[in-house]
Design a protein around this motif. Structure first.
Motif, PDB file in Angstrom:
ATOM      1  N   ASP A 103      -6.834   8.927  -8.820  1.00  0.00           N
ATOM      2  CA  ASP A 103      -6.769   8.976  -7.357  1.00  0.00           C
ATOM      3  C   ASP A 103      -7.763   8.014  -6.705  1.00  0.00           C
ATOM      4  N   ALA A 110       1.539   6.449  -7.173  1.00  0.00           N
ATOM      5  CA  ALA A 110       0.525   7.454  -7.495  1.00  0.00           C
ATOM      6  C   ALA A 110       1.154   8.842  -7.591  1.00  0.00           C
ATOM      7  N   GLU A 135      -6.318   1.848  -0.398  1.00  0.00           N
ATOM      8  CA  GLU A 135      -6.119   2.179   1.018  1.00  0.00           C
ATOM      9  C   GLU A 135      -7.137   1.479   1.903  1.00  0.00           C
ATOM     10  N   GLU A 174       2.127   1.681  -3.514  1.00  0.00           N
ATOM     11  CA  GLU A 174       1.083   2.234  -4.375  1.00  0.00           C
ATOM     12  C   GLU A 174       0.973   3.748  -4.188  1.00  0.00           C
ATOM     13  N   GLU A 175       1.157   4.213  -2.969  1.00  0.00           N
ATOM     14  CA  GLU A 175       1.125   5.659  -2.707  1.00  0.00           C
ATOM     15  C   GLU A 175       2.268   6.355  -3.450  1.00  0.00           C
ATOM     16  N   ASP A 197      -8.398   5.031  -7.522  1.00  0.00           N
ATOM     17  CA  ASP A 197      -7.812   3.704  -7.376  1.00  0.00           C
ATOM     18  C   ASP A 197      -6.994   3.621  -6.095  1.00  0.00           C
ATOM     19  N   LEU A 198      -6.208   4.655  -5.800  1.00  0.00           N
ATOM     20  CA  LEU A 198      -5.426   4.665  -4.562  1.00  0.00           C
ATOM     21  C   LEU A 198      -6.351   4.662  -3.352  1.00  0.00           C
ATOM     22  N   LYS A 215       0.834  -1.204   0.000  1.00  0.00           N
ATOM     23  CA  LYS A 215       0.000   0.000   0.000  1.00  0.00           C
ATOM     24  C   LYS A 215       0.873   1.260   0.000  1.00  0.00           C
TER      25      LYS A 215
END
Length: 888
Positions: free
Chosen positions: A398, A371, A405, A367-368, A400-401, A364
């Motif tokens: 955004d 992004a 989360e 992924e941040e 998708d993020l 996670k």
């Protein structure tokens, strides 16, 4: 949000969208609107460079192709470059070149995209083109007869790629009986039976404003840009769209198959079918994929144990279904059956026991970071936005993020249990095979055929495009790096950028293994590269990766090294990078594991068709004593010791040959302080190693055929060596002439004669590669075996014509505009900016060399170009290397 790609991947179906002519409320820097005719518009402001990217996404692809004609959407994509009412094919090609040559298209399962990346000043031109193409297309019988040959060459190219062949077999099994069973490429028989009338009908049904999403990203003003789009697109009538095909998936059972490959290494895959990108389970699948790809997960342990060369996990999502697969690369001669069993056992354990919670958290955080880095490329951001809306059904990337989360460990374990079911898995293997030794053909190259080429004629452009051609000015550089040198000789270049809250550190050590590896130790640089990922003197492999995961950083050590992180973690990221770059563990026990693998790799590589083709070209171009002809062998790798590796590291890795670029949301002062803190104590001893190649004598003509059983199409390279250096003033005249010949997409002489007029090839180009001591000039293409000689004769004649007469004034103006506009386009991404800085340093060029080049291009005349080609190019001395079936 990742753009998942495997060969030719899929995308979308029609999306819900608020039907309102007024612009919708959006985050700062984003403007959305739906025109009365249904065209959906998304504008995203990004001021990284004076560049914009446009992406017209028609919601039609191979899914909507008529039965028996799987490549219909792909064929229509090609024909959109063959002319439209109000714009001929020649005009479109010339305009595309004038704007920088960065225009293309892409057909996928449920979407066809038309892409431009241009200087911001040329946005109006790109909008005019796309408005005309949305209104209609010529789709003439003559145009299709010519383009059919080119698209069939594209089919031949992809069918010569074993990975693509494996992927098509996998899709055909997993999606049997559905439109997903084939991708968008198409087949030669179906294209032979396709008519221009069928293409016209396809365009009339599906190309409509209410079946399109228009994304524009870059340095633009939102409201004025929307006003221009309304003026150009607003009166295009909407259409009643046909029904779309359904996707009814059949039950499947486990299967296995193999495909031979011409690559030196093998590759295995265990694939399972999953829900598509629109499924509520997809965010959990994204996290699962990240976890299984982690270098701390069991799949990568196969690499650490010396059993595999690489390992990971990927997703290939379509709107209503998808594939998830583990992939493992292995050296030729490995026990691939045992490796397949280990891979399946790892996946079965994940399905049974779940995944570690700390790896879910690490995924996670990664992924941040990803992004944030999406904003660092204007063209890439346009692609990300297009996929977010058309494939994922989201309003923005955004979202998708935000979904990710919310994913829990329980969610990840649930989708693992539900979808990692080996009783329904496809297990596929690419098995390396040799294809025979190179064959030197009799006679030299040149003059085999007499080809009658049509004379080029100037193309009159519409008024809205003519102004762009006439604008030949030196573009301002928007990057102004702060350059300094540390006491130890390390060069630091800092470029602050605030388009995202990220920082990239990219370093390069000037090196050349060909000249730096001691005699008898060829392969020592490869051994060092293999050992660098195995931790530092302070942290072992797993502890080091855990430290990276804690801040979501991505790192790589080597002669080219980098770390990417969110800005708050810049200091820690540089500390970890320096620890790996300056204090690598180089563990002996790991070398004992990896050395047999590298021995097998080198042995397989040295007999692979790709390597043999490359070596055949170098052998023909340069003397037998040239350093570029040194090669690692199984014996030279077997003889290596750890001390050899350490000694090579000490000689080559030195600060006085190193340049580091820091680019992102950081001040020059903070960047200097951090780099000096962690790299300042690095020191060098002894004289600098020699990294320059010797000047080479002119080569003689030659022909070499390299058999490759995997290919149905021949890959051809024509090259000759030049004593020119990058610092020679003639470089710019040759580069300008090269753009006339092959550097401007469809409008070049090579493309016109070999693709547009004859359909002999799909791709063709030319390239001048000039270094500090010498250069190589090349023409490259791919075609059917029976056309190799004819295409080579055309190339030779075109080179000769460059010597016999200067380029036409209209050609010269077009390529000048092309090269001038490529300067701002080269600043359209953080990576491209950093690469430009490092390339200029490597070639001993000043930081503002693009401006120097622009002044040269503006001042050069056609006579200057002709003189440079007469001085440097020897059309009848080209070396021809053919890889594939024997030419005939």
């Amino acid at each position: 949000m990742k753009r998942w790609t495997v060969c030719l991947i899929a995308t979308l179906s029609v999306l819900p969208w608020p039907l309102a002519a007024a612009a919708a409320a959006s985050p700062q820097g984003v403007l959305r609107a739906t025109l009365p005719n249904g065209l959906r518009v998304i504008l995203v402001r990004n001021t990284l460079a004076p560049v914009v990217s446009t992406s017209v996404n028609y919601l039609v692809g191979s899914d909507e192709a008529p039965a028996g004609f799987p490549g219909m959407a792909h064929a229509q994509e090609h024909m959109m470059f063959r002319g439209t009412p109000g714009l001929t094919a020649d005009q479109l090609a010339d305009i595309g070149a004038v704007m920088g040559g960065d225009f293309n298209a892409d057909t996928r399962e449920s979407i066809t995209q038309y892409l431009f990346t241009v200087p911001s000043d040329d946005l109006d031109v790109a909008l005019h083109i796309e408005a005309l193409r949305m209104r209609g297309v010529d789709d003439s019988a003559q145009g299709w007869d010519q383009e059919r040959g080119a698209i069939e060459q594209e089919v031949a190219r992809d069918m010569s790629d074993p990975e693509y062949v494996l992927y098509t077999k996998l899709r055909a099994y997993e999606y049997a009986g559905t439109p997903y069973a084939h991708d968008a490429l198409g087949t030669r028989p179906s294209f032979d039976n396709t008519t221009a009338q069928m293409l016209q009908q396809f365009h009339a049904r599906w190309y409509a404003p209410n079946n399109a999403v228009f994304v524009v990203v870059g340095d633009l003003e939102l409201q004025p840009t929307l006003a221009k789009i309304r003026a150009l697109f607003g009166d295009i009538p909407r259409k009643t769209l046909p029904e779309r095909p359904t996707v009814e998936l059949r039950p499947i059972t486990a299967t296995s198959f193999s495909v031979p490959t011409d690559q030196p290494n093998g590759f295995l895959m265990v694939a399972v079918r999953t829900p598509g990108a629109r499924s509520p389970d997809f965010p959990a699948l994204e996290v699962l994929s990240d976890v299984l790809s982690s270098r701390r997960f069991a799949l990568y342990d196969l690499v650490a144990q010396g059993e595999a060369l690489d390992a990971g996990f990927s997703l290939d999502p379509l709107p209503r279904a998808g594939l998830a697969f583990a992939t493992v690369a292995f050296a030729a001669g490995s026990d691939h059956a045992a490796l397949m069993k280990e891979t399946q056992d790892i996946l079965a354990k994940v399905a049974r026991d779940g995944v570690p919670a700390d790896l879910v958290q690490a995924a996670k955080i990664q992924e941040e970071r990803e992004a944030g880095f999406e904003r660092n490329s204007i063209e890439g951001l346009a692609s990300i936005w297009s996929d977010a809306v058309t494939l994922y059904g989201l309003r923005s990337p955004d979202e998708d993020l935000q979904r990710i989360e919310r994913v829990t460990v329980a969610d990840v374990n649930r989708v693992a249990r539900e979808y990692l079911v080996l009783d329904r898995a496809a297990s596929a293997t690419l098995l390396p095979q040799g294809s025979g030794r190179p064959l030197v053909a009799s006679g030299g190259f040149g003059g085999q055929e007499s080809i009658s080429l049509g004379e080029g004629t100037p193309t009159a452009l519409p008024d809205w495009a003519q102004q762009a051609v006439a604008r030949l000015v030196v573009p301002p550089l928007t990057t102004h790096p702060i350059i300094s040198k540390l006491p130890n000789g390390l060069t630091l270049m800092v470029q602050p950028e605030d388009v995202s809250n990220t920082v990239s550190v990219i370093g390069h050590i000037r090196n050349r293994p060909d000249t730096e590896q001691p005699k008898g130790q060829e392969g020592v640089s490869d051994m060092l590269d293999a050992l660098l990922p195995f931790g530092t003197e302070r942290l072992d492999r797993l502890a080091y990766q855990s430290a990276l995961d804690a801040i979501g950083a991505q790192e790589q050590a080597g002669a080219d090294f980098t770390v990417q992180a969110l800005a708050p973690y810049f200091d820690r990221a540089v500390e970890l990078l320096a620890d790996n770059e300056l204090h690598p563990a180089l563990p002996e026990q790991v070398m004992r594991l990896l050395q047999p693998q590298l021995i097998a790799q080198v042995g397989a590589r040295n007999t692979s068709p790709g390597y043999l083709a490359q070596r055949s070209m170098v052998s023909a171009l340069f003397p037998s004593t040239d350093p570029t002809l040194r090669q690692a062998t199984p014996q030279s790798v077997r003889d290596l010791t750890l001390q050899d590796v350490r000694d090579y590291y000490q000689r080559v890795y030195r600060p006085d040959l190193t340049t580091i670029v820091v680019i992102g949301n950081v001040t020059p002062e903070a960047a200097r302080a951090t780099i000096e803190k962690y790299f300042g104590a690095w020191s060098a001893s002894g004289p600098k190693p020699d990294t320059d190649l010797p000047v080479a004598p002119p080569n003689m003509p030659a022909q070499v055929n390299v058999p490759d059983a995997s290919r149905v199409q021949d890959s051809v390279e024509l090259s000759e060596d030049l004593s020119l250096t990058r610092a020679d003033p003639d470089y710019y005249a040759l580069e300008l002439g090269n753009a006339v010949l092959g550097g401007g997409f469809y409008s070049t002489r090579l493309s016109i004669q070999m693709r547009k007029n004859t359909g002999l090839v799909y791709t063709v180009g030319s390239q001048l590669q000039a270094g500090r001591t010498r250069a190589v000039y090349s023409v490259f293409y791919a075609c059917d075996p029976q056309n190799v000689g004819r295409a080579a004769a055309i190339a030779t004649q075109l080179l000769t014509e460059m010597q016999q007469a200067p380029p036409r004034p209209d050609e010269l103006a077009r390529v000048k505009a092309l090269l001038l506009r490529q300067i701002p386009l080269g600043e359209g991404s953080i990576d491209a900016i950093a690469e430009g800085f490092l390339t200029r340093r490597e070639l001993n060029l000043p930081p503002d060399e693009p401006i120097i080049a622009a002044r040269h291009y503006i001042e050069l005349t056609g006579a200057d170009v002709q003189a440079a080609f007469r001085k440097w190019i020897r059309p009848n001395d080209m070396v021809r290397v053919v890889r594939g079936p024997p030419p005939h």
